[in-house]
Design an enzyme around this catalytic site. Structure first.
Site, PDB file in Angstrom:
ATOM      1  N   PRO A   9       0.795  -1.226   0.000  1.00 67.55           N
ATOM      2  CA  PRO A   9       0.000   0.000   0.000  1.00 67.55           C
ATOM      3  C   PRO A   9       0.827   1.275   0.000  1.00 67.55           C
ATOM      4  O   PRO A   9       1.853   1.369   0.679  1.00 67.55           O
ATOM      5  CB  PRO A   9      -0.830  -0.110   1.278  1.00 67.55           C
ATOM      6  CG  PRO A   9      -0.132  -1.098   2.124  1.00 67.55           C
ATOM      7  CD  PRO A   9       0.532  -2.066   1.178  1.00 67.55           C
ATOM      8  N   ASN A  10       0.334   2.226  -0.770  1.00 63.07           N
ATOM      9  CA  ASN A  10       0.880   3.592  -0.886  1.00 63.07           C
ATOM     10  C   ASN A  10       2.198   3.669  -1.653  1.00 63.07           C
ATOM     11  O   ASN A  10       2.686   4.766  -1.931  1.00 63.07           O
ATOM     12  CB  ASN A  10       1.034   4.246   0.503  1.00 63.07           C
ATOM     13  CG  ASN A  10      -0.287   4.301   1.237  1.00 63.07           C
ATOM     14  OD1 ASN A  10      -1.267   4.812   0.685  1.00 63.07           O
ATOM     15  ND2 ASN A  10      -0.357   3.754   2.434  1.00 63.07           N
ATOM     16  N   ARG A  17       5.054  10.733  -2.786  1.00 58.90           N
ATOM     17  CA  ARG A  17       4.723  10.516  -1.380  1.00 58.90           C
ATOM     18  C   ARG A  17       5.917  10.847  -0.487  1.00 58.90           C
ATOM     19  O   ARG A  17       6.978  10.229  -0.619  1.00 58.90           O
ATOM     20  CB  ARG A  17       4.358   9.043  -1.225  1.00 58.90           C
ATOM     21  CG  ARG A  17       4.200   8.594   0.189  1.00 58.90           C
ATOM     22  CD  ARG A  17       4.210   7.067   0.285  1.00 58.90           C
ATOM     23  NE  ARG A  17       3.915   6.678   1.644  1.00 58.90           N
ATOM     24  CZ  ARG A  17       4.117   5.474   2.128  1.00 58.90           C
ATOM     25  NH1 ARG A  17       4.598   4.518   1.366  1.00 58.90           N
ATOM     26  NH2 ARG A  17       3.834   5.205   3.380  1.00 58.90           N
ATOM     27  N   TYR A  22      10.994   8.953   1.236  1.00 61.77           N
ATOM     28  CA  TYR A  22      10.998   7.881   0.237  1.00 61.77           C
ATOM     29  C   TYR A  22      11.661   8.262  -1.086  1.00 61.77           C
ATOM     30  O   TYR A  22      11.740   7.432  -1.994  1.00 61.77           O
ATOM     31  CB  TYR A  22       9.559   7.397  -0.011  1.00 61.77           C
ATOM     32  CG  TYR A  22       8.901   6.843   1.232  1.00 61.77           C
ATOM     33  CD1 TYR A  22       9.362   5.663   1.817  1.00 61.77           C
ATOM     34  CD2 TYR A  22       7.834   7.504   1.843  1.00 61.77           C
ATOM     35  CE1 TYR A  22       8.783   5.156   2.968  1.00 61.77           C
ATOM     36  CE2 TYR A  22       7.242   7.007   2.995  1.00 61.77           C
ATOM     37  CZ  TYR A  22       7.722   5.829   3.552  1.00 61.77           C
ATOM     38  OH  TYR A  22       7.152   5.328   4.693  1.00 61.77           O
ATOM     39  N   ASN A  71       8.078  -5.462  -0.447  1.00 58.68           N
ATOM     40  CA  ASN A  71       7.918  -4.329   0.462  1.00 58.68           C
ATOM     41  C   ASN A  71       6.420  -4.219   0.725  1.00 58.68           C
ATOM     42  O   ASN A  71       5.661  -3.720  -0.126  1.00 58.68           O
ATOM     43  CB  ASN A  71       8.457  -3.035  -0.164  1.00 58.68           C
ATOM     44  CG  ASN A  71       8.366  -1.867   0.802  1.00 58.68           C
ATOM     45  OD1 ASN A  71       7.693  -1.953   1.845  1.00 58.68           O
ATOM     46  ND2 ASN A  71       9.012  -0.769   0.487  1.00 58.68           N
ATOM     47  N   ALA A  74       2.899  -0.610   5.137  1.00 58.38           N
ATOM     48  CA  ALA A  74       2.407  -0.648   6.511  1.00 58.38           C
ATOM     49  C   ALA A  74       1.843  -2.010   6.915  1.00 58.38           C
ATOM     50  O   ALA A  74       1.767  -2.324   8.116  1.00 58.38           O
ATOM     51  CB  ALA A  74       1.344   0.440   6.704  1.00 58.38           C
ATOM     52  N   GLU A  95      12.460  -9.345   2.439  1.00 58.07           N
ATOM     53  CA  GLU A  95      11.695  -8.176   2.888  1.00 58.07           C
ATOM     54  C   GLU A  95      12.546  -6.920   2.692  1.00 58.07           C
ATOM     55  O   GLU A  95      13.708  -6.887   3.112  1.00 58.07           O
ATOM     56  CB  GLU A  95      11.349  -8.357   4.371  1.00 58.07           C
ATOM     57  CG  GLU A  95      10.592  -7.194   4.980  1.00 58.07           C
ATOM     58  CD  GLU A  95      10.304  -7.419   6.474  1.00 58.07           C
ATOM     59  OE1 GLU A  95      10.406  -8.576   6.959  1.00 58.07           O
ATOM     60  OE2 GLU A  95       9.969  -6.436   7.156  1.00 58.07           O
ATOM     61  N   HIS A  97      12.607  -2.555   2.985  1.00 52.51           N
ATOM     62  CA  HIS A  97      12.015  -1.256   3.341  1.00 52.51           C
ATOM     63  C   HIS A  97      12.940  -0.158   2.861  1.00 52.51           C
ATOM     64  O   HIS A  97      14.162  -0.219   3.095  1.00 52.51           O
ATOM     65  CB  HIS A  97      11.784  -1.143   4.851  1.00 52.51           C
ATOM     66  CG  HIS A  97      10.829  -2.179   5.332  1.00 52.51           C
ATOM     67  ND1 HIS A  97       9.481  -2.095   5.083  1.00 52.51           N
ATOM     68  CD2 HIS A  97      11.028  -3.346   5.977  1.00 52.51           C
ATOM     69  CE1 HIS A  97       8.886  -3.177   5.567  1.00 52.51           C
ATOM     70  NE2 HIS A  97       9.803  -3.956   6.118  1.00 52.51           N
ATOM     71  N   ARG A 104      12.480   5.083  13.005  1.00 53.03           N
ATOM     72  CA  ARG A 104      11.203   5.803  12.915  1.00 53.03           C
ATOM     73  C   ARG A 104      10.303   5.442  14.108  1.00 53.03           C
ATOM     74  O   ARG A 104      10.798   4.998  15.137  1.00 53.03           O
ATOM     75  CB  ARG A 104      10.552   5.505  11.557  1.00 53.03           C
ATOM     76  CG  ARG A 104      11.429   5.952  10.379  1.00 53.03           C
ATOM     77  CD  ARG A 104      10.798   5.658   9.039  1.00 53.03           C
ATOM     78  NE  ARG A 104       9.571   6.437   8.848  1.00 53.03           N
ATOM     79  CZ  ARG A 104       8.709   6.226   7.856  1.00 53.03           C
ATOM     80  NH1 ARG A 104       8.933   5.250   6.980  1.00 53.03           N
ATOM     81  NH2 ARG A 104       7.635   6.968   7.751  1.00 53.03           N
TER      82      ARG A 104
HETATM   83  C1  DQA Z   1       8.025   1.224   4.236  1.00 53.98           C
HETATM   84  C2  DQA Z   1       8.035   1.484   5.746  1.00 53.98           C
HETATM   85  C3  DQA Z   1       6.649   1.274   6.326  1.00 53.98           C
HETATM   86  O1  DQA Z   1       6.670   1.527   7.729  1.00 53.98           O
HETATM   87  C4  DQA Z   1       5.670   2.232   5.676  1.00 53.98           C
HETATM   88  O2  DQA Z   1       4.377   2.010   6.185  1.00 53.98           O
HETATM   89  C5  DQA Z   1       5.696   2.164   4.204  1.00 53.98           C
HETATM   90  C6  DQA Z   1       6.983   2.068   3.528  1.00 53.98           C
HETATM   91  C7  DQA Z   1       9.402   1.543   3.603  1.00 53.98           C
HETATM   92  O3  DQA Z   1       9.611   1.105   2.484  1.00 53.98           O
HETATM   93  O4  DQA Z   1      10.216   2.245   4.200  1.00 53.98           O
HETATM   94  O5  DQA Z   1       4.674   2.269   3.539  1.00 53.98           O
HETATM   95  O6  DQA Z   1       7.765  -0.149   4.010  1.00 53.98           O
END
Ligand code: DQA
Length: 141
Positions: A9-10, A17, A22, A71, A74, A95, A97, A104
């Site tokens: 998501p996102n 964003r 990011y 990835n 959230a 995984e 990020h 954070r």
């Molecule tokens: C994320 C870190 C997550 O906490 C966050 O909700 C994201 C992006 C990252 O790539 O740093 O959406 O996965």
């Protein structure tokens, strides 16, 4: 090798964003770059904002592909179901990020996925995807 990158998501909004966290590059632009770096490999990309669709995709490719780079955004911090899906499939999952989640908010420090993943790459920006893909391809050569 057949490798799928899955973004949750996102992450369709990368480039727009919160660029301070990011970065300013869209994933589509980065992915083109990545494909040209790994020309001999079958590299694919999937994104969804929906937990069930991410699980369906893991089931779909998780018995035939050589590697998955995930990835989960959230959902990493909330989804027992995604963690179970990774445990249920055969393809190894890395995984990733983009941000250093450990620097954070405390709710980002826990992952329901990590335990079932082959490895974790955190805090290297978009380069994290490249590191994950090369960890699969270099083990192949
Ligand atoms: C994320 C870190 C997550 O906490 C966050 O909700 C994201 C992006 C990252 O790539 O740093 O959406 O996965």
């Amino acid at each position: 090798m057949k490798i799928l990158i899955i973004n949750g998501p996102n992450l369709n909004l990368l480039g727009k964003r919160e660029p301070g966290i990011y970065g300013a590059t869209s994933f589509e632009a980065y992915f083109e770059d990545l494909q040209s770096r790994f020309k001999g490999q079958e590299l694919e990309y999937y994104q969804s904002n929906h937990e069930g669709e991410l699980i369906d995709k893991l089931h779909e490719v998780g018995f035939s592909y050589d590697g998955i780079v995930l990835n989960a955004g959230a959902y990493t911090h909330t989804s027992v179901a995604l963690g179970d899906a990774i445990a249920a499939i055969e393809t190894p999952v890395i995984e990733v990020h983009i941000s250093n989640v450990h620097a954070r908010e405390p709710f980002r420090h826990h992952s329901y996925l990590s335990k079932n993943c082959k490895g974790i790459i955190v805090g290297f920006g978009l380069q994290g995807y490249q590191l994950a893909v090369s960890s699969f391809t270099e083990q192949d050569s």
